[in-house]
Motif scaffolding. Structure first.
Motif, short mmCIF file in Angstrom:
data_model
loop_
_atom_site.label_atom_id
_atom_site.label_comp_id
_atom_site.label_asym_id
_atom_site.label_seq_id
_atom_site.Cartn_x
_atom_site.Cartn_y
_atom_site.Cartn_z
N ARG A 180 31.46 37.90 5.35
CA ARG A 180 31.85 37.64 3.78
C ARG A 180 32.67 38.88 3.44
NH1 ARG A 180 26.77 35.95 2.17
NH2 ARG A 180 26.52 33.66 2.64
N ARG A 181 32.55 39.99 4.16
CA ARG A 181 33.36 41.51 3.80
C ARG A 181 34.67 41.42 4.23
NH1 ARG A 181 29.25 45.88 2.23
NH2 ARG A 181 28.45 44.81 0.55
N THR A 220 37.95 36.89 1.53
CA THR A 220 37.65 36.82 0.10
C THR A 220 38.06 35.45 -0.31
OG1 THR A 220 37.37 37.76 -1.89
CG2 THR A 220 39.32 38.09 -0.56
N MET A 221 37.73 34.96 -1.54
CA MET A 221 38.23 33.64 -1.87
C MET A 221 38.46 33.54 -3.42
SD MET A 221 36.94 29.72 -1.39
CE MET A 221 37.40 28.51 -2.69
N LEU A 275 38.19 31.45 -6.43
CA LEU A 275 37.98 30.08 -6.52
C LEU A 275 38.57 29.40 -7.41
CD1 LEU A 275 34.19 31.16 -7.51
CD2 LEU A 275 35.11 29.95 -5.32
N PRO A 284 37.87 30.23 -11.42
CA PRO A 284 37.53 31.50 -11.18
C PRO A 284 36.86 32.14 -12.34
CG PRO A 284 39.91 31.76 -11.47
CD PRO A 284 39.39 30.17 -11.49
N TYR A 285 35.96 33.08 -12.18
CA TYR A 285 34.85 33.61 -13.30
C TYR A 285 34.82 35.06 -13.02
CZ TYR A 285 30.52 34.72 -15.10
OH TYR A 285 29.34 35.30 -15.98
N TYR A 344 34.71 46.01 -8.58
CA TYR A 344 33.61 45.55 -8.39
C TYR A 344 33.16 45.48 -6.75
CZ TYR A 344 29.24 42.99 -7.75
OH TYR A 344 27.87 42.74 -7.50
N GLY A 345 34.35 44.80 -6.00
CA GLY A 345 34.48 44.60 -4.78
C GLY A 345 34.41 45.87 -3.84
N SER A 382 41.32 41.11 -8.43
CA SER A 382 39.97 41.74 -7.96
C SER A 382 39.73 41.12 -6.21
CB SER A 382 38.83 41.15 -8.71
OG SER A 382 38.73 39.67 -8.55
N ARG A 383 40.40 40.33 -5.95
CA ARG A 383 40.58 39.60 -4.72
C ARG A 383 41.72 40.36 -3.51
NH1 ARG A 383 37.41 36.94 -8.22
NH2 ARG A 383 36.15 35.49 -7.33
N LEU A 433 41.00 44.12 -2.35
CA LEU A 433 39.82 44.20 -1.09
C LEU A 433 40.69 44.50 0.19
CD1 LEU A 433 37.27 41.79 -2.31
CD2 LEU A 433 37.32 44.12 -2.50
N ARG A 456 29.07 29.71 -11.58
CA ARG A 456 30.02 30.29 -10.66
C ARG A 456 29.76 31.69 -10.11
NH1 ARG A 456 34.75 29.45 -14.37
NH2 ARG A 456 33.17 30.33 -15.86
N THR A 496 30.90 33.85 -6.97
CA THR A 496 31.92 34.95 -7.40
C THR A 496 31.46 36.18 -6.86
OG1 THR A 496 32.35 33.74 -9.51
CG2 THR A 496 32.93 36.14 -9.25
N LEU A 502 29.48 36.72 -4.29
CA LEU A 502 29.56 36.66 -2.53
C LEU A 502 30.85 36.89 -2.33
CD1 LEU A 502 27.11 33.54 -1.92
CD2 LEU A 502 26.89 36.21 -1.40
N THR A 503 32.06 36.32 -3.01
CA THR A 503 33.25 36.50 -2.70
C THR A 503 33.75 37.86 -2.56
OG1 THR A 503 34.27 35.95 -4.65
CG2 THR A 503 34.10 33.79 -2.96
N LEU A 504 33.06 38.48 -3.57
CA LEU A 504 33.48 39.87 -3.69
C LEU A 504 32.79 40.81 -3.09
CD1 LEU A 504 33.85 39.93 -7.79
CD2 LEU A 504 35.51 39.93 -6.13
#
Ligand SMILES: Nc1ncnc2c1ncn2[C@@H]1O[C@H](COP(=O)(O)OP(=O)(O)OP(=O)(O)O)[C@@H](O)[C@H]1O
Ligand SMILES: [Mg+2]
Lengths: 225, 255
Positions: free
Chosen positions: A77-78, A81-82, A84, A87-88, A100-101, A148-149, A152, B153, B157, B159-161
Protein backbone atom coordinates in the motif's frame (compact mmCIF):
# COMPACT_ATOMS: atom_id res chain seq x y z
CA UNK A 1 12.35 -6.54 -20.13
CA UNK A 2 10.61 -5.01 -17.13
CA UNK A 3 7.75 -7.06 -15.69
CA UNK A 4 4.20 -5.73 -16.05
CA UNK A 5 2.88 -3.43 -13.33
CA UNK A 6 0.13 -5.94 -12.55
CA UNK A 7 -0.59 -9.46 -13.73
CA UNK A 8 -4.16 -10.39 -12.92
CA UNK A 9 -5.11 -14.08 -13.09
CA UNK A 10 -8.58 -15.53 -12.44
CA UNK A 11 -9.43 -12.68 -10.14
CA UNK A 12 -12.86 -12.88 -8.52
CA UNK A 13 -14.32 -10.17 -6.28
CA UNK A 14 -17.70 -10.26 -4.60
CA UNK A 15 -19.83 -8.09 -2.36
CA UNK A 16 -21.87 -10.02 0.19
CA UNK A 17 -21.41 -13.20 -1.78
CA UNK A 18 -22.51 -11.62 -5.06
CA UNK A 19 -19.80 -11.91 -7.69
CA UNK A 20 -19.18 -8.60 -9.45
CA UNK A 21 -15.72 -9.08 -10.94
CA UNK A 22 -14.29 -12.06 -12.80
CA UNK A 23 -11.10 -11.44 -14.73
CA UNK A 24 -9.36 -14.42 -16.27
CA UNK A 25 -6.30 -12.66 -17.48
CA UNK A 26 -5.13 -9.08 -17.59
CA UNK A 27 -1.63 -7.64 -17.83
CA UNK A 28 -1.22 -3.96 -17.11
CA UNK A 29 1.96 -2.52 -18.58
CA UNK A 30 4.38 -0.50 -16.49
CA UNK A 31 5.57 1.67 -19.36
CA UNK A 32 2.91 4.37 -19.37
CA UNK A 33 -0.64 5.33 -18.44
CA UNK A 34 -3.61 3.00 -19.06
CA UNK A 35 -7.25 4.03 -19.22
CA UNK A 36 -10.18 1.91 -18.01
CA UNK A 37 -13.56 2.48 -19.58
CA UNK A 38 -16.98 0.84 -19.27
CA UNK A 39 -20.55 1.45 -18.25
CA UNK A 40 -21.71 2.26 -14.76
CA UNK A 41 -21.44 -0.86 -12.68
CA UNK A 42 -19.01 -2.58 -15.05
CA UNK A 43 -16.53 -3.09 -12.21
CA UNK A 44 -13.90 -0.40 -12.72
CA UNK A 45 -13.95 0.83 -9.14
CA UNK A 46 -14.02 -2.71 -7.80
CA UNK A 47 -10.99 -3.67 -9.88
CA UNK A 48 -9.17 -0.54 -8.74
CA UNK A 49 -9.93 -1.26 -5.08
CA UNK A 50 -8.46 -4.72 -5.53
CA UNK A 51 -5.40 -3.31 -7.30
CA UNK A 52 -4.95 -0.78 -4.48
CA UNK A 53 -5.11 -3.63 -1.91
CA UNK A 54 -8.19 -2.13 -0.28
CA UNK A 55 -10.44 -5.02 -1.25
CA UNK A 56 -9.43 -8.60 -0.68
CA UNK A 57 -10.23 -10.70 -3.75
CA UNK A 58 -12.24 -13.83 -3.17
CA UNK A 59 -9.88 -15.88 -5.28
CA UNK A 60 -7.27 -15.55 -7.98
CA UNK A 61 -3.80 -14.14 -8.01
CA UNK A 62 -2.23 -10.78 -8.44
CA UNK A 63 1.39 -9.84 -9.01
CA UNK A 64 2.85 -6.37 -8.69
CA UNK A 65 5.99 -5.65 -10.75
CA UNK A 66 6.55 -9.40 -11.09
CA UNK A 67 6.18 -10.25 -7.40
CA UNK A 68 3.26 -12.04 -5.78
CA UNK A 69 1.23 -9.73 -3.58
CA UNK A 70 -0.63 -12.03 -1.22
CA UNK A 71 0.33 -11.39 2.39
CA UNK A 72 2.29 -8.25 1.53
CA UNK A 73 -0.67 -5.91 1.18
CA UNK A 74 0.33 -3.58 3.99
CA UNK A 75 3.79 -2.99 2.54
CA UNK A 76 2.47 -2.69 -1.00
CA UNK A 77 0.00 0.00 0.00
CA UNK A 78 3.00 2.30 0.25
CA UNK A 79 3.80 1.67 -3.44
CA UNK A 80 0.27 2.11 -4.72
CA UNK A 81 -2.14 4.91 -4.03
CA UNK A 82 -5.67 5.46 -5.20
CA UNK A 83 -7.94 8.45 -5.61
CA UNK A 84 -11.38 7.13 -4.68
CA UNK A 85 -14.30 7.87 -6.95
CA UNK A 86 -15.91 9.76 -4.08
CA UNK A 87 -12.82 11.20 -2.43
CA UNK A 88 -12.75 12.30 1.19
CA UNK A 89 -10.83 15.22 2.65
CA UNK A 90 -9.49 14.75 6.16
CA UNK A 91 -10.90 17.28 8.61
CA UNK A 92 -7.70 19.30 8.49
CA UNK A 93 -6.12 22.07 6.45
CA UNK A 94 -5.27 21.61 2.79
CA UNK A 95 -1.58 21.49 3.66
CA UNK A 96 -2.14 18.79 6.29
CA UNK A 97 -4.17 16.76 3.82
CA UNK A 98 -1.49 16.82 1.16
CA UNK A 99 1.34 16.28 3.63
CA UNK A 100 -0.41 13.35 5.36
CA UNK A 101 0.99 10.53 3.21
CA UNK A 102 4.51 11.97 3.28
CA UNK A 103 4.39 12.14 7.08
CA UNK A 104 2.97 8.60 7.23
CA UNK A 105 6.07 7.53 5.31
CA UNK A 106 8.26 9.18 7.92
CA UNK A 107 9.46 12.01 5.71
CA UNK A 108 10.37 15.17 7.54
CA UNK A 109 12.31 17.45 5.22
CA UNK A 110 11.19 19.28 2.12
CA UNK A 111 7.49 18.67 2.78
CA UNK A 112 6.51 22.33 2.22
CA UNK A 113 8.15 22.43 -1.20
CA UNK A 114 6.66 19.17 -2.34
CA UNK A 115 3.18 20.20 -1.22
CA UNK A 116 3.49 23.52 -3.03
CA UNK A 117 4.71 21.72 -6.15
CA UNK A 118 1.73 19.35 -6.42
CA UNK A 119 -0.79 22.06 -5.55
CA UNK A 120 0.56 24.01 -8.48
CA UNK A 121 0.33 20.91 -10.69
CA UNK A 122 -3.41 20.67 -10.02
CA UNK A 123 -3.89 24.40 -10.56
CA UNK A 124 -4.20 25.58 -6.96
CA UNK A 125 -2.18 28.62 -5.88
CA UNK A 126 0.13 28.33 -2.88
CA UNK A 127 -2.24 30.19 -0.55
CA UNK A 128 -4.69 27.28 -0.76
CA UNK A 129 -2.32 25.39 1.54
CA UNK A 130 -3.54 27.43 4.50
CA UNK A 131 -7.25 26.83 3.86
CA UNK A 132 -9.35 24.52 5.97
CA UNK A 133 -11.10 21.53 4.42
CA UNK A 134 -14.50 23.21 4.63
CA UNK A 135 -13.37 26.30 2.80
CA UNK A 136 -13.19 24.66 -0.63
CA UNK A 137 -15.52 24.21 -3.58
CA UNK A 138 -16.32 20.70 -4.84
CA UNK A 139 -13.83 20.87 -7.68
CA UNK A 140 -11.16 22.37 -5.46
CA UNK A 141 -11.50 19.63 -2.85
CA UNK A 142 -11.25 16.99 -5.56
CA UNK A 143 -8.04 18.57 -6.80
CA UNK A 144 -6.65 18.69 -3.26
CA UNK A 145 -7.33 14.97 -2.88
CA UNK A 146 -5.58 14.37 -6.22
CA UNK A 147 -2.60 16.45 -5.07
CA UNK A 148 -2.38 14.40 -1.87
CA UNK A 149 -1.90 11.27 -4.04
CA UNK A 150 0.40 12.85 -6.61
CA UNK A 151 2.78 14.07 -3.93
CA UNK A 152 3.55 10.49 -2.88
CA UNK A 153 5.24 9.55 -6.18
CA UNK A 154 4.18 5.95 -5.75
CA UNK A 155 4.90 3.31 -8.39
CA UNK A 156 1.24 3.07 -9.34
CA UNK A 157 -1.39 5.81 -9.15
CA UNK A 158 -5.00 4.68 -9.50
CA UNK A 159 -7.39 7.48 -10.36
CA UNK A 160 -11.10 6.69 -10.24
CA UNK A 161 -12.90 9.41 -12.22
CA UNK A 162 -10.46 12.21 -11.42
CA UNK A 163 -12.32 14.80 -13.48
CA UNK A 164 -15.82 14.48 -12.00
CA UNK A 165 -16.90 17.96 -10.75
CA UNK A 166 -13.93 19.57 -12.51
CA UNK A 167 -14.37 22.18 -15.25
CA UNK A 168 -12.79 21.85 -18.69
CA UNK A 169 -9.82 24.07 -18.02
CA UNK A 170 -8.90 22.29 -14.80
CA UNK A 171 -9.59 18.96 -16.48
CA UNK A 172 -6.89 19.88 -18.93
CA UNK A 173 -4.57 20.75 -16.04
CA UNK A 174 -5.27 17.38 -14.42
CA UNK A 175 -4.48 15.56 -17.67
CA UNK A 176 -1.15 17.40 -17.73
CA UNK A 177 -0.50 16.54 -14.08
CA UNK A 178 -1.21 12.86 -14.74
CA UNK A 179 1.08 12.77 -17.76
CA UNK A 180 3.79 14.62 -15.85
CA UNK A 181 3.59 12.18 -12.97
CA UNK A 182 4.61 9.54 -15.50
CA UNK A 183 7.16 11.62 -17.43
CA UNK A 184 8.87 13.28 -14.47
CA UNK A 185 8.67 10.64 -11.77
CA UNK A 186 7.89 7.39 -13.53
CA UNK A 187 4.61 7.03 -11.65
CA UNK A 188 2.34 4.72 -13.69
CA UNK A 189 -1.17 6.22 -13.81
CA UNK A 190 -4.24 4.00 -14.24
CA UNK A 191 -7.30 6.09 -14.93
CA UNK A 192 -10.99 5.15 -14.93
CA UNK A 193 -13.22 7.68 -16.61
CA UNK A 194 -16.34 8.18 -18.71
CA UNK A 195 -14.89 11.30 -20.32
CA UNK A 196 -13.44 9.77 -23.50
CA UNK A 197 -12.13 12.99 -25.12
CA UNK A 198 -10.38 13.79 -21.85
CA UNK A 199 -8.91 10.28 -21.70
CA UNK A 200 -7.55 10.78 -25.22
CA UNK A 201 -5.43 13.60 -23.78
CA UNK A 202 -3.87 11.23 -21.29
CA UNK A 203 -3.32 7.97 -23.15
CA UNK A 204 -4.56 5.86 -26.04
CA UNK A 205 -4.10 2.61 -24.16
CA UNK A 206 -7.52 1.33 -23.20
CA UNK A 207 -8.95 -1.50 -21.15
CA UNK A 208 -12.67 -2.03 -21.77
CA UNK A 209 -14.82 -3.53 -19.06
CA UNK A 210 -18.31 -4.92 -19.16
CA UNK A 211 -20.24 -6.64 -16.37
CA UNK A 212 -17.12 -7.32 -14.37
CA UNK A 213 -15.12 -8.70 -17.29
CA UNK A 214 -12.47 -7.42 -19.65
CA UNK A 215 -13.76 -7.24 -23.21
CA UNK A 216 -12.23 -6.43 -26.58
CA UNK A 217 -12.86 -2.90 -27.74
CA UNK A 218 -14.76 -4.02 -30.87
CA UNK A 219 -16.94 -6.42 -28.93
CA UNK A 220 -17.82 -3.67 -26.49
CA UNK A 221 -18.91 -1.19 -29.16
CA UNK A 222 -20.99 -3.90 -30.86
CA UNK A 223 -22.85 -4.53 -27.64
CA UNK A 224 -23.21 -0.89 -26.84
CA UNK A 225 -24.83 0.15 -30.08
CA UNK B 1 -50.79 53.35 49.67
CA UNK B 2 -53.69 55.07 48.06
CA UNK B 3 -56.89 56.04 49.84
CA UNK B 4 -58.90 53.73 47.62
CA UNK B 5 -57.25 50.74 49.10
CA UNK B 6 -57.96 51.64 52.70
CA UNK B 7 -61.60 52.23 52.07
CA UNK B 8 -63.62 49.02 52.20
CA UNK B 9 -65.30 48.54 48.88
CA UNK B 10 -66.89 45.78 46.84
CA UNK B 11 -63.72 45.57 44.70
CA UNK B 12 -61.46 45.34 47.74
CA UNK B 13 -60.61 41.71 47.37
CA UNK B 14 -59.33 42.20 43.87
CA UNK B 15 -57.24 45.16 44.91
CA UNK B 16 -55.76 43.29 47.81
CA UNK B 17 -54.81 40.36 45.62
CA UNK B 18 -53.14 42.70 43.13
CA UNK B 19 -51.08 44.29 45.84
CA UNK B 20 -50.03 40.91 47.11
CA UNK B 21 -48.73 40.11 43.63
CA UNK B 22 -46.82 43.38 43.58
CA UNK B 23 -45.30 42.39 46.90
CA UNK B 24 -44.42 38.93 45.65
CA UNK B 25 -42.70 40.46 42.65
CA UNK B 26 -40.89 42.90 44.88
CA UNK B 27 -39.81 40.04 47.08
CA UNK B 28 -38.39 38.18 44.08
CA UNK B 29 -36.69 41.18 42.55
CA UNK B 30 -35.25 42.08 45.92
CA UNK B 31 -33.90 38.56 46.21
CA UNK B 32 -32.48 38.87 42.74
CA UNK B 33 -30.72 42.15 43.55
CA UNK B 34 -29.40 40.76 46.80
CA UNK B 35 -28.23 37.71 44.94
CA UNK B 36 -26.31 39.83 42.44
CA UNK B 37 -24.73 41.82 45.24
CA UNK B 38 -23.79 38.58 47.00
CA UNK B 39 -21.91 37.47 43.92
CA UNK B 40 -20.04 40.72 43.52
CA UNK B 41 -19.32 41.20 47.19
CA UNK B 42 -17.49 37.87 47.03
CA UNK B 43 -19.65 36.37 49.74
CA UNK B 44 -17.56 33.63 51.28
CA UNK B 45 -20.31 31.07 51.57
CA UNK B 46 -21.22 31.52 47.92
CA UNK B 47 -17.67 31.22 46.74
CA UNK B 48 -16.93 28.25 48.95
CA UNK B 49 -19.77 26.42 47.18
CA UNK B 50 -18.46 27.50 43.79
CA UNK B 51 -14.99 26.34 44.67
CA UNK B 52 -16.28 22.98 45.95
CA UNK B 53 -18.24 22.53 42.71
CA UNK B 54 -15.19 23.30 40.58
CA UNK B 55 -12.87 21.01 42.55
CA UNK B 56 -15.41 18.21 42.56
CA UNK B 57 -16.30 18.42 38.88
CA UNK B 58 -12.64 18.83 37.97
CA UNK B 59 -11.74 15.64 39.80
CA UNK B 60 -14.64 13.59 38.48
CA UNK B 61 -14.13 14.78 34.91
CA UNK B 62 -10.39 14.07 35.01
CA UNK B 63 -11.04 10.47 36.04
CA UNK B 64 -13.98 10.12 33.64
CA UNK B 65 -12.02 11.33 30.62
CA UNK B 66 -8.93 9.31 31.50
CA UNK B 67 -10.99 6.12 31.54
CA UNK B 68 -13.84 7.05 29.24
CA UNK B 69 -12.13 8.42 26.14
CA UNK B 70 -9.73 5.50 25.52
CA UNK B 71 -12.34 2.85 26.35
CA UNK B 72 -15.07 4.63 24.41
CA UNK B 73 -12.75 4.94 21.44
CA UNK B 74 -11.96 1.23 21.49
CA UNK B 75 -15.65 0.45 21.90
CA UNK B 76 -16.41 2.33 18.69
CA UNK B 77 -13.26 1.39 16.78
CA UNK B 78 -12.68 -2.30 17.39
CA UNK B 79 -14.99 -5.16 16.64
CA UNK B 80 -14.99 -7.98 19.18
CA UNK B 81 -17.56 -10.51 20.34
CA UNK B 82 -20.04 -8.96 22.75
CA UNK B 83 -19.47 -5.44 21.51
CA UNK B 84 -23.12 -4.95 20.60
CA UNK B 85 -24.28 -6.07 24.03
CA UNK B 86 -21.74 -3.80 25.71
CA UNK B 87 -22.98 -0.84 23.65
CA UNK B 88 -26.55 -1.51 24.77
CA UNK B 89 -25.51 -1.80 28.42
CA UNK B 90 -23.57 1.47 28.28
CA UNK B 91 -26.46 3.23 26.57
CA UNK B 92 -28.86 1.91 29.22
CA UNK B 93 -26.62 3.34 31.95
CA UNK B 94 -27.01 6.80 30.39
CA UNK B 95 -30.27 7.33 32.20
CA UNK B 96 -29.26 5.92 35.57
CA UNK B 97 -30.88 8.10 38.30
CA UNK B 98 -28.47 10.09 40.42
CA UNK B 99 -30.04 8.87 43.65
CA UNK B 100 -29.45 5.26 42.67
CA UNK B 101 -25.78 6.00 42.08
CA UNK B 102 -25.74 7.84 45.38
CA UNK B 103 -27.29 4.89 47.16
CA UNK B 104 -24.95 2.31 45.66
CA UNK B 105 -21.79 4.28 46.29
CA UNK B 106 -23.00 5.16 49.77
CA UNK B 107 -23.39 1.47 50.53
CA UNK B 108 -19.82 0.85 49.43
CA UNK B 109 -18.04 3.75 51.12
CA UNK B 110 -20.03 4.20 54.30
CA UNK B 111 -18.34 3.03 57.49
CA UNK B 112 -19.95 -0.40 57.36
CA UNK B 113 -19.39 -0.77 53.61
CA UNK B 114 -16.57 -2.77 52.01
CA UNK B 115 -14.57 0.40 51.30
CA UNK B 116 -15.47 2.05 54.59
CA UNK B 117 -11.88 2.12 55.80
CA UNK B 118 -11.01 4.52 52.99
CA UNK B 119 -13.01 7.23 54.78
CA UNK B 120 -14.48 8.56 51.53
CA UNK B 121 -17.98 9.35 52.71
CA UNK B 122 -18.72 13.10 52.97
CA UNK B 123 -15.51 14.01 51.15
CA UNK B 124 -14.96 15.51 47.72
CA UNK B 125 -13.17 12.36 46.43
CA UNK B 126 -16.08 10.26 47.66
CA UNK B 127 -18.55 12.45 45.77
CA UNK B 128 -16.27 12.27 42.73
CA UNK B 129 -16.64 8.47 42.72
CA UNK B 130 -20.39 8.89 42.35
CA UNK B 131 -20.13 11.60 39.71
CA UNK B 132 -17.64 9.54 37.73
CA UNK B 133 -20.13 6.67 37.64
CA UNK B 134 -22.69 9.16 36.43
CA UNK B 135 -20.49 10.72 33.74
CA UNK B 136 -18.67 7.64 32.48
CA UNK B 137 -21.55 6.17 30.43
CA UNK B 138 -22.03 9.54 28.71
CA UNK B 139 -18.40 9.77 27.68
CA UNK B 140 -18.20 6.09 26.74
CA UNK B 141 -21.34 6.13 24.65
CA UNK B 142 -20.80 9.46 22.91
CA UNK B 143 -17.12 8.75 22.20
CA UNK B 144 -18.00 5.37 20.71
CA UNK B 145 -20.69 7.01 18.57
CA UNK B 146 -18.25 9.71 17.53
CA UNK B 147 -15.89 7.05 16.19
CA UNK B 148 -18.68 5.02 14.59
CA UNK B 149 -20.03 8.12 12.89
CA UNK B 150 -16.79 9.10 11.20
CA UNK B 151 -17.15 9.06 7.42
CA UNK B 152 -17.30 5.59 5.87
CA UNK B 153 -14.59 6.64 3.40
CA UNK B 154 -12.16 7.55 6.18
CA UNK B 155 -10.57 4.13 6.53
CA UNK B 156 -9.92 3.57 2.82
CA UNK B 157 -8.70 7.15 2.48
CA UNK B 158 -6.15 6.69 5.24
CA UNK B 159 -5.07 3.34 3.77
CA UNK B 160 -4.56 4.79 0.29
CA UNK B 161 -2.44 7.53 1.86
CA UNK B 162 -0.24 4.89 3.45
CA UNK B 163 -1.38 4.92 7.08
CA UNK B 164 -0.66 1.79 9.11
CA UNK B 165 -2.17 0.47 12.33
CA UNK B 166 -1.26 3.32 14.70
CA UNK B 167 -1.61 6.03 12.10
CA UNK B 168 -5.07 4.70 11.32
CA UNK B 169 -6.00 4.74 14.99
CA UNK B 170 -4.72 8.21 15.83
CA UNK B 171 -6.03 9.78 12.64
CA UNK B 172 -9.47 8.33 13.34
CA UNK B 173 -9.27 9.77 16.85
CA UNK B 174 -8.34 13.11 15.36
CA UNK B 175 -11.20 13.06 12.85
CA UNK B 176 -13.61 12.51 15.74
CA UNK B 177 -12.04 15.14 18.01
CA UNK B 178 -14.88 17.65 17.99
CA UNK B 179 -17.46 14.99 18.73
CA UNK B 180 -15.31 13.68 21.58
CA UNK B 181 -15.02 17.17 23.04
CA UNK B 182 -18.78 17.37 22.74
CA UNK B 183 -19.01 14.17 24.77
CA UNK B 184 -16.79 15.67 27.47
CA UNK B 185 -18.81 18.89 27.65
CA UNK B 186 -22.09 16.98 27.83
CA UNK B 187 -20.76 14.90 30.71
CA UNK B 188 -19.50 18.05 32.42
CA UNK B 189 -22.97 19.54 32.16
CA UNK B 190 -24.53 16.52 33.82
CA UNK B 191 -21.95 16.52 36.61
CA UNK B 192 -22.25 20.20 37.55
CA UNK B 193 -26.03 20.14 37.48
CA UNK B 194 -26.71 17.04 39.56
CA UNK B 195 -27.90 17.18 43.16
CA UNK B 196 -28.55 13.57 44.21
CA UNK B 197 -25.01 12.25 44.33
CA UNK B 198 -23.54 15.39 45.89
CA UNK B 199 -26.23 15.48 48.55
CA UNK B 200 -26.08 11.79 49.51
CA UNK B 201 -22.32 11.29 49.34
CA UNK B 202 -21.24 14.79 50.33
CA UNK B 203 -23.77 15.48 53.06
CA UNK B 204 -23.92 19.20 52.15
CA UNK B 205 -21.35 20.16 54.78
CA UNK B 206 -20.73 23.90 54.89
CA UNK B 207 -17.22 25.03 53.84
CA UNK B 208 -16.46 21.47 52.87
CA UNK B 209 -18.74 19.48 50.60
CA UNK B 210 -21.45 22.04 49.94
CA UNK B 211 -21.67 22.55 46.20
CA UNK B 212 -23.71 25.08 44.24
CA UNK B 213 -26.58 22.68 43.67
CA UNK B 214 -26.80 21.37 47.22
CA UNK B 215 -26.48 24.90 48.58
CA UNK B 216 -29.40 26.05 46.42
CA UNK B 217 -31.47 23.15 47.71
CA UNK B 218 -30.68 24.09 51.29
CA UNK B 219 -31.09 27.87 50.98
CA UNK B 220 -34.38 27.47 49.19
CA UNK B 221 -35.61 25.13 51.88
CA UNK B 222 -34.72 27.75 54.49
CA UNK B 223 -36.51 30.45 52.50
CA UNK B 224 -33.21 32.25 51.87
CA UNK B 225 -33.96 33.11 48.31
CA UNK B 226 -31.24 35.66 47.75
CA UNK B 227 -28.43 33.21 48.41
CA UNK B 228 -30.24 30.63 46.33
CA UNK B 229 -30.67 33.09 43.52
CA UNK B 230 -27.03 34.15 43.64
CA UNK B 231 -25.95 30.54 43.28
CA UNK B 232 -28.62 29.90 40.66
CA UNK B 233 -27.31 32.76 38.55
CA UNK B 234 -23.80 31.37 38.78
CA UNK B 235 -24.97 27.88 37.83
CA UNK B 236 -26.96 29.29 34.95
CA UNK B 237 -23.93 31.25 33.75
CA UNK B 238 -21.94 28.00 33.90
CA UNK B 239 -24.38 26.09 31.81
CA UNK B 240 -24.90 28.95 29.34
CA UNK B 241 -21.15 29.09 28.82
CA UNK B 242 -21.04 25.34 28.39
CA UNK B 243 -23.96 25.21 26.00
CA UNK B 244 -22.54 28.13 24.04
CA UNK B 245 -19.35 26.15 23.57
CA UNK B 246 -21.37 23.05 22.67
CA UNK B 247 -23.45 24.72 19.99
CA UNK B 248 -20.38 26.49 18.61
CA UNK B 249 -18.65 23.14 18.25
CA UNK B 250 -21.72 21.52 16.75
CA UNK B 251 -22.07 24.25 14.16
CA UNK B 252 -18.39 24.09 13.29
CA UNK B 253 -18.64 20.36 12.89
CA UNK B 254 -21.64 20.61 10.61
CA UNK B 255 -19.77 23.04 8.34
N1 LIG C 1 -20.18 -1.88 -1.62
C1 LIG C 1 -20.89 -2.59 -2.53
N2 LIG C 1 -21.78 -3.51 -2.08
C2 LIG C 1 -22.48 -4.24 -2.95
N3 LIG C 1 -22.40 -4.13 -4.28
C3 LIG C 1 -21.53 -3.24 -4.78
C4 LIG C 1 -20.74 -2.41 -3.92
N4 LIG C 1 -19.97 -1.61 -4.69
C5 LIG C 1 -20.28 -1.91 -5.96
N5 LIG C 1 -21.21 -2.88 -6.04
C6 LIG C 1 -21.72 -3.49 -7.27
O1 LIG C 1 -20.60 -3.99 -7.97
C7 LIG C 1 -20.73 -3.76 -9.35
C8 LIG C 1 -19.51 -3.03 -9.87
O2 LIG C 1 -19.45 -1.76 -9.27
P1 LIG C 1 -18.28 -0.74 -9.53
O3 LIG C 1 -18.41 0.35 -8.53
O4 LIG C 1 -17.01 -1.47 -9.54
O5 LIG C 1 -18.63 -0.20 -10.98
P2 LIG C 1 -17.95 0.99 -11.81
O6 LIG C 1 -17.50 0.43 -13.10
O7 LIG C 1 -16.95 1.69 -11.00
O8 LIG C 1 -19.22 1.92 -12.06
P3 LIG C 1 -19.26 3.53 -12.19
O9 LIG C 1 -18.91 3.85 -13.58
O10 LIG C 1 -20.70 3.82 -11.91
O11 LIG C 1 -18.35 4.09 -11.18
C9 LIG C 1 -22.03 -3.00 -9.54
O12 LIG C 1 -22.99 -3.91 -9.98
C10 LIG C 1 -22.37 -2.48 -8.17
O13 LIG C 1 -23.75 -2.47 -8.00
MG1 LIG D 1 -16.77 3.47 -10.26
Amino acid sequence: MTPPLYEVRDLVCSYQGKKVLGIERLDIAADGPTAFVGHNGSGKSTLFRALAFLLKPESGSLTFLGRPTEGHEELLRRDVTMLLQDPYLLRRSVFENVAYGLRARGERRGIEDRVAEVLEMVGLSADFAGREWYQLSGGESRRVTLASRLVLRTKALLLDEPTANVDEENGFLIAEAVKNAWLRWGVVPLVASHDLPWLDEVTDRRVHMKRGRIVEAEVETDFLL
Amino acid sequence: MSNDEQRPSPGGNRVRRASREVNALGYLSEGFLQGISLIFSMNEEVWSAVSATLRLSGLSMAVTLLIGVPLGFLLGYCSFPGRGVLRVVVDALLSIPTVVVGLLVYAFISNRGPLGSWQLLFTIPGMAVGQTILALPIVLSLTASAVENTDHRLRSTLLTLGARRWGLLFSTLREARHQILLAALTAYGRVTAEVGVSMMLGGNIKWHTRTITTAITLETGKGEFSAGIALGILLLAFSLLLNGALSFLRRRDAA
